[in-house]
Scaffold this motif. Sequence first.
Motif, short mmCIF file in Angstrom:
data_model
loop_
_atom_site.label_atom_id
_atom_site.label_comp_id
_atom_site.label_asym_id
_atom_site.label_seq_id
_atom_site.Cartn_x
_atom_site.Cartn_y
_atom_site.Cartn_z
N ASN A 109 0.80 -1.23 0.00
CA ASN A 109 0.00 0.00 0.00
C ASN A 109 0.83 1.27 0.00
O ASN A 109 0.44 2.27 -0.61
N ALA A 136 -6.31 6.65 -1.94
CA ALA A 136 -6.17 6.60 -0.49
C ALA A 136 -7.42 5.92 0.08
O ALA A 136 -7.93 4.97 -0.50
N SER A 137 -7.94 6.42 1.17
CA SER A 137 -9.15 5.85 1.77
C SER A 137 -9.67 6.81 2.82
O SER A 137 -8.90 7.55 3.45
N TYR A 150 -3.98 -0.75 7.55
CA TYR A 150 -4.58 -0.23 6.33
C TYR A 150 -4.80 1.28 6.43
O TYR A 150 -4.42 2.04 5.53
N LYS A 154 -2.97 4.31 4.21
CA LYS A 154 -3.74 5.21 3.34
C LYS A 154 -3.58 6.67 3.75
O LYS A 154 -3.62 7.57 2.89
#
Length: 252
Positions: A109, A136-137, A150, A154
């Motif tokens: 990532n 991204a998130s 995670y 991100k």
Amino acid sequence: MTEGYDFTNRTALVTGAASGIGAACARWLDRNGIGKLVLIDRDGDGLGKLGLSCEVECHQADVADEGFWQSLEPKIDRLDHAVVNAGIGTGGRIADLDFAEWRRVMAINLDGAFLTLSTALRAMRKTGRGSAVVTASITGLKPVPGIGAYGVSKAAVAHMARIAAAENAGHGIRVNAIAPGGVDTAIWNSPDNEAQFAEHGREAVIAQMGKTTPRGRFATADELARDIGYLLSDASANVTGTVLTSDGGYTL
């Protein structure tokens, strides 16, 4: 073509292109006249099933493999756009997370995004123009318990995009990030959800999860591709260094 959305004779690179948001971006660019797509994914079979009409160059590769990028870069004659999208999901609270799992997520990532973006930027500098979008998130903006690796990865790529935007505006290159909320993609097909999918059906479980958002459903990959396409396109010529939230109101 809609004004600002003409990609004729341009070349775009998309990672994580075999499924989900990456595949949707490849198809969106194809529909909007892209001349050539350079597609990268570990799933080589998936890359071959996208049904695209433009010129396509496929690479079955791991984006975290520095050697792959070192071999690819000299072969890139021209690059106008990049979708830095490849990524994996994971669960686990920070106090309980195994370091090997933390590193596995960061390698793909974050390290993979760095290798992709840095390669793309050098290629774009040759022509003095271009645009890139990093996936991204919303979990990189809003702390969500249980997905620490995670979310941290991100958050890092979103800030990386902003730094790259500041560094490359003078080279005629725009860099933005997009922060999706829930999107109905294969990232939900994890061991944590397998039991629920088996008992209730995947579609029903995803629909129920989507009801937790103000919009009442998860986004589709095609909806995210349209947002990313806007950021790539000349229609957003004055937009750089932004993190576009596309979360159906999740952060309201």
